[in-house]
Design an enzyme around this catalytic site. Sequence first.
Site, PDB file in Angstrom:
ATOM      1  N   ILE A  19      18.852  -4.092 -18.079  1.00  0.00           N
ATOM      2  CA  ILE A  19      18.638  -4.496 -19.467  1.00  0.00           C
ATOM      3  C   ILE A  19      19.978  -4.738 -20.148  1.00  0.00           C
ATOM      4  CG2 ILE A  19      18.499  -2.079 -20.253  1.00  0.00           C
ATOM      5  CD1 ILE A  19      16.323  -3.057 -22.305  1.00  0.00           C
ATOM      6  N   CYS A  20      19.984  -5.655 -21.106  1.00  0.00           N
ATOM      7  CA  CYS A  20      21.142  -5.939 -21.941  1.00  0.00           C
ATOM      8  C   CYS A  20      22.291  -6.487 -21.085  1.00  0.00           C
ATOM      9  CB  CYS A  20      21.533  -4.670 -22.708  1.00  0.00           C
ATOM     10  SG  CYS A  20      22.769  -4.885 -23.997  1.00  0.00           S
TER      11      CYS A  20
END
Length: 173
Positions: free
Chosen positions: A102-103
């Site tokens: 994620i991110c």
Amino acid sequence: MKKVAFLLADGFEDSEMKNPYDAIVKNGNDAVIISLKAGDELKGKKGTIQYTSHLAASEARAEDYAAVIIPGGKSPSHLREDKDIQAFVQAADKAGLPISAICHGPQVLASAGLLQGRTLTGYAAIADEIKQAGGNYVDKEVVVDRNLVTSRTPEDEPAFIEETINKLGVSAY
């Protein structure tokens, strides 16, 4: 009980570690924090939480795990150039293990050479980097491409966690 590896270094996005970690543990799984060194105190960038690493990447073997989770924030930039981290995610990918990032997490996958021909998402600022690594960037809450699960930001965590849990093959949180 399944073992899930969390690849983590200092400066991680607090909620992107805490919420998936808590969901994995709540489902009765064993969460193992892998970093550059064992016993390191790792702090979130917002300072709301910290974890101690269980293993150094050099000691970890991908085949011992059912899945890999890579939280975002500044953590991936500390991990991405480490040859043991790269070898770990390469082995996990080759074995078809679910890898959730994620991110800024996809930066680790880019450095490990795992994005060629894959469709994924991540923090908008790394879109060009994903494309340069051969990936197809899409701006969506969560993207699943074979064993890869990717999301953009903390706001995407519910969908990210749900898809990660689904890939792990355990009941939804």
